[in-house]
Scaffold this active site. Structure first.
Site, PDB file in Angstrom:
ATOM      1  N   HIS A 277       0.821  -1.217   0.000  1.00 18.58           N
ATOM      2  CA  HIS A 277       0.000   0.000   0.000  1.00 18.58           C
ATOM      3  C   HIS A 277       0.856   1.268   0.000  1.00 18.58           C
ATOM      4  CE1 HIS A 277      -3.711  -2.352   1.712  1.00 18.58           C
ATOM      5  NE2 HIS A 277      -3.438  -2.651   0.472  1.00 18.58           N
TER       6      HIS A 277
ATOM      7  N   GLY B  49      -1.588 -10.143  12.046  1.00 19.55           N
ATOM      8  CA  GLY B  49      -2.255  -8.856  12.286  1.00 19.55           C
ATOM      9  C   GLY B  49      -3.002  -8.295  11.105  1.00 19.55           C
TER      10      GLY B  49
ATOM     11  N   CYS C  58       5.648  14.079  -5.793  1.00 21.28           N
ATOM     12  CA  CYS C  58       4.727  15.118  -6.275  1.00 21.28           C
ATOM     13  C   CYS C  58       3.514  14.494  -6.951  1.00 21.28           C
ATOM     14  CB  CYS C  58       5.434  16.134  -7.158  1.00 21.28           C
ATOM     15  SG  CYS C  58       5.701  15.626  -8.857  1.00 21.28           S
TER      16      CYS C  58
ATOM     17  N   CYS D 142       6.818  20.697  -5.452  1.00 20.34           N
ATOM     18  CA  CYS D 142       7.903  19.833  -5.949  1.00 20.34           C
ATOM     19  C   CYS D 142       9.074  20.706  -6.399  1.00 20.34           C
ATOM     20  CB  CYS D 142       7.360  19.014  -7.120  1.00 20.34           C
ATOM     21  SG  CYS D 142       8.631  18.084  -7.983  1.00 20.34           S
TER      22      CYS D 142
ATOM     23  N   SER E  73      -6.808  -8.590   8.952  1.00 17.42           N
ATOM     24  CA  SER E  73      -8.144  -9.181   8.998  1.00 17.42           C
ATOM     25  C   SER E  73      -8.418 -10.016   7.754  1.00 17.42           C
ATOM     26  CB  SER E  73      -9.192  -8.079   9.123  1.00 17.42           C
ATOM     27  OG  SER E  73      -9.086  -7.198   8.037  1.00 17.42           O
TER      28      SER E  73
END
Ligand code: OAD
Length: 261
Positions: A122, A200, A130, A160, A202
């Site tokens: 993720h 840890g 930027c 940026c 779900s």
């Protein structure tokens, strides 16, 4: 099976394995005190739905609101330390021929605990870039902002250095694709693993929900470490009810022996 039987069964499997994956989720971070996505929605942000903060559209519509919220998350992460469960995984990584952490967490705690092979599904809260072109933006500047007590809850994102576009966190937002390289690395590591530790999470969010099932289909031993049941529990080879910070050090000790560090 009691705890010590489970430890010796899993430790034996790890000792025989050459390829291992630890798949980690928010429960691992929560034990270090990182507020979960929902916990962070206090103060000004309590009025917002996460789906209205963690999207490219939300950032484009109100950059100061979204950037300010992520600075709060950075501040929270900087104020905690990786717990002993992270150290245990790092010890296993050093001990095993091939050990990969695949994480849904964005806080960089595995790396802070010394892990070298971490796949971030993720993205990362410590890797800003930027908005328009993805030019990287040094985290030291972000850290400076996060530590500035004079800033309020809303903070205009810096520009940026290369193209002037506003700077955003390097996390995956709702509606965005997962990073292709990380996803490919995760599938490949899981495809080859002989043991997969599911810690840890779900096991509800794709692809983390799919990865343990894929490991099972490939014949890996899949071990769940979680104080609660999850949708994956019935499919786990070993389902270990407990906290990562308690169980992982015991497991690492059983595999490696209690080391004096
Ligand atoms: P969840 O918050 O869905 O699940 C956390 C799991 O950790 C739960 O099953 C808890 O029982 C367990 N848990 C809590 N404390 C624990 C401890 N000390 N040791 C072991 N387990 C513990 O988190 P994830 O499965 O990681 O995605 O899913 C969260 C993802 O969904 C986030 O990455 C986010 C969200 O949508 C994105 O931002 C893209």
């Amino acid at each position: 099976m009691d705890d010590s039987q489970m430890i010796s069964e899993v430790a034996d499997a790890l000792a025989d394995a050459s390829r291992v994956v630890a798949l980690t989720g928010a429960g691992m971070s929560a034990e270090s005190g990182v507020p979960t996505f929902r916990d962070t929605l206090t103060g000004l942000w309590g009025r917002y739905d996460p789906q209205r903060l963690a999207t490219p559209q939300a950032f484009a519509a109100d950059p100061s609101l979204v950037f300010g919220w992520y600075l709060t998350r950075v501040r929270a992460v900087l104020s905690v330390e990786p717990h002993v469960g992270y150290d245990a995984l790092t010890r296993l990584e050093r001990h095993m021929p091939e050990f990969t952490v695949v994480t849904q967490n964005v806080d960089g705690l595995h790396q802070r605990a010394g892990a070298r092979k971490v796949v971030e599904l993720h993205g990362s809260l410590v890797g800003f870039r930027c908005f328009d072109q993805g030019h990287p933006y040094g985290f030291e500047h972000i850290e400076e902002l996060a530590r500035d007590p004079s800033l309020g809850e809303r903070v205009a994102p810096p520009a940026c250095h290369v193209c002037g576009s506003p700077v955003r966190p390097g996390v995956v937002w709702y509606g965005e694709a997962l990073p292709a390289t990380a996803t490919a690395q995760a599938w490949s590591a899981v495809g080859e693993a002989e043991v997969v530790l599911v810690i840890g999470t779900s096991a509800l969010v794709y692809p983390a929900a799919e990865l343990p099932m894929a490991a099972k289909r490939n014949g890996a031993m899949v071990v769940e470490i979680n104080p609660d049941q999850t949708p994956f529990t019935p499919s786990a080879d070993v389902s270990w009810r407990g906290r990562a910070g308690e169980l992982l050090p015991r497991l690492a000790d059983a595999v490696i022996g209690a080391e004096v560090s």
